[in-house]
Enzyme design. Structure first.
Site, PDB file in Angstrom:
ATOM      1  N   SER A  97       0.824  -1.201   0.000  1.00 17.57           N
ATOM      2  CA  SER A  97       0.000   0.000   0.000  1.00 17.57           C
ATOM      3  C   SER A  97       0.859   1.253   0.000  1.00 17.57           C
ATOM      4  CB  SER A  97      -0.957  -0.040   1.208  1.00 17.57           C
ATOM      5  OG  SER A  97      -1.903   1.006   1.128  1.00 17.57           O
ATOM      6  N   ASP A 220     -10.517  -4.191  -5.074  1.00 13.66           N
ATOM      7  CA  ASP A 220      -9.851  -3.512  -3.958  1.00 13.66           C
ATOM      8  C   ASP A 220     -10.531  -2.166  -3.750  1.00 13.66           C
ATOM      9  OD1 ASP A 220      -8.177  -2.123  -2.226  1.00 13.66           O
ATOM     10  OD2 ASP A 220      -6.322  -2.686  -3.234  1.00 13.66           O
ATOM     11  N   HIS A 248      -7.232  -5.364   0.038  1.00 15.40           N
ATOM     12  CA  HIS A 248      -6.058  -4.507  -0.109  1.00 15.40           C
ATOM     13  C   HIS A 248      -4.805  -5.132   0.518  1.00 15.40           C
ATOM     14  CE1 HIS A 248      -4.404  -0.564  -1.021  1.00 15.40           C
ATOM     15  NE2 HIS A 248      -3.992  -0.390   0.221  1.00 15.40           N
TER      16      HIS A 248
END
Length: 267
Positions: A97, A220, A248
């Site tokens: 991320s 996502d 995610h």
């Protein structure tokens, strides 16, 4: 800082004995334990450097500074400090991320040290900038989310965890992520949240000289497939792999596929 001080600050741990070095960098509200599902497969092949960002996991909370960590450059500097302290070369930086962008910043700052970037569910900008770019969120949505952190921190964590992990993920994983959010000092969490959700690093993508793999979930809520495609279009030496999965956190929900993708890319 001394090597010992950096190890303490970021709770640096080393796993495996492979000749190739791989750094695993966790995402917002997480810590290095989130990599445990891919650790067995990767530690057989690589020397793995894991760490916690300041304020996360077992890092040294006294090292936290609102000024330093007001944007992602402070986090990237910590990653560079670790690389320098261990005198690492040709590192494969695996960022989940927001750590995908932290790794990008670090690779530009230290081009000889980071040879490869693996971005797991990345986004260079969560904010919409229509019509040119759809990050997925309006500024008002994100400001409301941060306001909820002040009003009801536990409620914020319980709302965000299934959104991040994927609503159909196991209750255990959703609960673990919610607990991780809750265990983070609220001041630290809010600073990291602002640095994560209000940053825009699209302009840095063309500057990336590292060979790059973008791993994207097919579904996502935080970073949709078109964001992965956007990064692929703007990072010169990149490839995009879309994994048929939800959520995610591919390294937690689909660790075997994630680990195999990393190994296939890094060799």
């Amino acid at each position: 800082m001394t090597k010992e001080a950096i190890i303490k600050r970021n709770n640096v741990t080393i796993h495996g004995t492979g000749s190739k070095v791989m750094m695993l960098a966790h995402g917002f509200g997480c810590d290095q334990r989130m990599w445990r599902f891919v650790l067995p497969a990767l530690s057989e092949r690589y020397t793995l450097v894991l760490f916690d960002y300041v304020g996360s996991g077992n890092s040294d909370l006294s090292s936290f500074s609102v000024d330093k960590y007001a944007d992602l450059n402070g986090y990237a500097q910590d990653a560079v400090d670790i690389i320098d302290a261990f005198e690492l070369k040709d590192v494969t930086f695996v960022g989940h991320s927001v750590s995908s962008m932290i790794g990008l910043i670090a690779s530009i700052a230290s081009p000889g040290a980071i040879a490869e970037l693996i971005m797991v569910c990345p986004s260079p900008c969560f904010l919409n900038d229509l019509p040119e770019y759809e990050g997925g969120f309006n500024r008002s949505d994100l400001e409301e989310l941060l306001s909820l952190m002040d009003k009801n921190y536990i409620g914020w964590a319980n709302y965000l965890a299934p959104l991040v992990m994927g609503a159909n993920s196991s209750e255990a994983l959703i609960g673990e992520l919610s607990g991780s959010f809750c265990s983070t000092d609220p001041v630290v969490a809010k600073a990291f949240a602002k640095a994560t959700f209000f940053s825009d690093h699209r302009s840095l993508l063309p500057q990336c000289s590292a060979r790059t793999l973008i791993l994207q979930s097919a579904s996502d809520s935080l970073a949709s497939v078109h964001i992965g495609e956007y990064i692929h279009q703007h990072v010169p030496d990149s490839e995009l792999k879309i994994i048929e999965a939800e959520g995610h956190c591919l390294h937690m929900t689909d660790p075997e596929v994630a680990a195999r993708s990393v190994i296939d890319f890094a060799g």
